[in-house]
Design an enzyme around this catalytic site. Structure first.
Site, short mmCIF file in Angstrom:
data_model
loop_
_atom_site.label_atom_id
_atom_site.label_comp_id
_atom_site.label_asym_id
_atom_site.label_seq_id
_atom_site.Cartn_x
_atom_site.Cartn_y
_atom_site.Cartn_z
CE1 TYR B 148 -1.53 -6.41 -5.75
CE2 TYR B 148 -1.34 -5.33 -3.61
CZ TYR B 148 -2.12 -5.84 -4.64
OH TYR B 148 -3.48 -5.79 -4.54
CG HIS B 156 -1.49 -0.31 0.66
ND1 HIS B 156 -2.83 -0.61 0.75
CD2 HIS B 156 -1.11 0.04 1.91
CE1 HIS B 156 -3.23 -0.44 2.00
NE2 HIS B 156 -2.21 -0.05 2.74
CE LYS B 192 -4.17 0.68 -5.91
NZ LYS B 192 -3.54 0.63 -4.56
#
Lengths: 243, 243
Positions: B148, B156, B192
């Site tokens: 993070y 997120h 991600k």
């Protein structure tokens, strides 16, 4: 997790038109026209007439490819698909680059030479096809195959299939926890059940396709264990793995 | 893919309160109180006063655990977290089951004995922490860590991190295409970027934690290649892997 049908009436349509019959019709049609496929790298190319095009599409074999030919629709069959039509249900002959029809043994050796794990993959593919599952590539989900209860137009794929070699010469999946977690999480997010097929060669080797008969397949579905679903007062307790 | 902040004002909050400073404050506070953690299996338990509880939460070290003690909040630190506080930023002492404070060498050997890949995992963890990333377990996504940009309450996680051993004694991930496809598909679906950290021991071995200084880390992010984003008329061409 049961089948997820696509829209109303799909389940009834599928029931009225069993996949086993569609494959039988494809088989008869290919035999009748004495169909020949052309070996090309890791694919087999098959030129189909209108009737066969319909059956190939309905039985979900191969991918239609776009050409300028008007009379023929060409299909690109994967190795497992081609060998299944040729060896398992004996409705396709395959011609090599030397213009000669290949024997089952020659094809088997050719496909093994293209992919070490072909014997296991083919055993898994034919195992599912013999049970009337529609089997397609799983590369979109990072698995070996996906399995549909009927045609993908009617139903979502139910299983994400990984093929492992039970004897140890494995393809390397599911050896570490993080891979397990990754695969299960992905299967969950696309509403599929992970089906692991362990193919055992049982010390038979792979010199000819007749070895396949002696291979065995161990089926396991793997689901996440959810404490909420496993209270004592419930009748059925689902555990991590079930047959 | 940039950071995905959680709601309005989060980015400003993060900018006003850099993670490096929060970790410095935690460090000072732990040193001041001469903090000691208790080694327990693969975890280290740390009893924290109010001020430290606040810093541990803000710096994202450990997981708070529920006890009946009113004055103290206990935290469960993972091995990498505990060793980072102890060895890298020297603000925590760790007591073994024999009630003696463990030296860095003793801890290193203990943690290696619990997990073969500890040297690589710790190198990767500290590599990211030293760059002020908040690093947490990635088990939810089938990866080793998630990273993070700031506290998870504000943003997120941006990277799903896999730690591989560059020298070959790997943890076995990403060796087959299907694993690659699975991991990339999952990373995509949770927005991600896959970050692969290859840790090279450079023939240094792992007899003591001082070996870590000689290890090197190779960072690669892996994204899917999209033809649409790679037209000639675009200024930047994103490819499969970039540093």
């Amino acid at each position: 997790m049961g089948p997820r049908w696509k829209g109303k009436g799909s389940e009834a349509k599928a029931l009225a038109d069993p996949m086993s019959e569609i494959v039988s019709q494809l088989q008869s049609s290919l035999i009748q026209l004495d169909s020949h496929g052309l070996l090309s790298g890791c694919s087999v190319l098959l030129g189909a007439e209108t009737e066969q095009t319909d059956f190939l599409n309905r039985a979900c074999f191969g991918r239609p490819i776009i050409t300028t030919e008007k009379d023929k629709q060409w299909f690109q069959l994967g190795m497992e698909e081609a060998f299944y039509l040729c060896y398992s249900i004996k409705c396709l002959k395959i011609i090599g680059e030397d213009q000669c029809t290949k024997s089952n043994e020659e094809l088997w050796n050719y496909m093994k030479s293209k992919e070490d794990t072909f014997p296991e993959y083919f055993k898994a593919y034919s195992h599912l096809r013999n049970k009337n599952w529609v089997v397609r590539s799983g590369s979109q989900y990072g698995v070996d195959f996906v399995a549909y209860r009927h045609h993908p137009a009617l139903v979502h794929s139910e299983y994400a299939v990984l093929v492992l070699s039970g004897d140890g010469n494995a393809n390397g999946r599911l050896k570490v926890w993080s891979d397990f977690q990754c695969t299960l999480r992905l299967c969950g997010s696309v509403a599929k059940t992970l089906l692991v097929l362990n193919v055992y060669r049982n010390n038979i080797g792979d010199v000819s396709p007749s070895c396949l008969e002696a291979y065995s397949v161990d089926e396991r579905t793997i689901t996440r264990w959810s404490p909420e679903q496993c209270r004592e007062d419930q009748k059925t307790i689902e555990n991590g793995a079930k047959k």
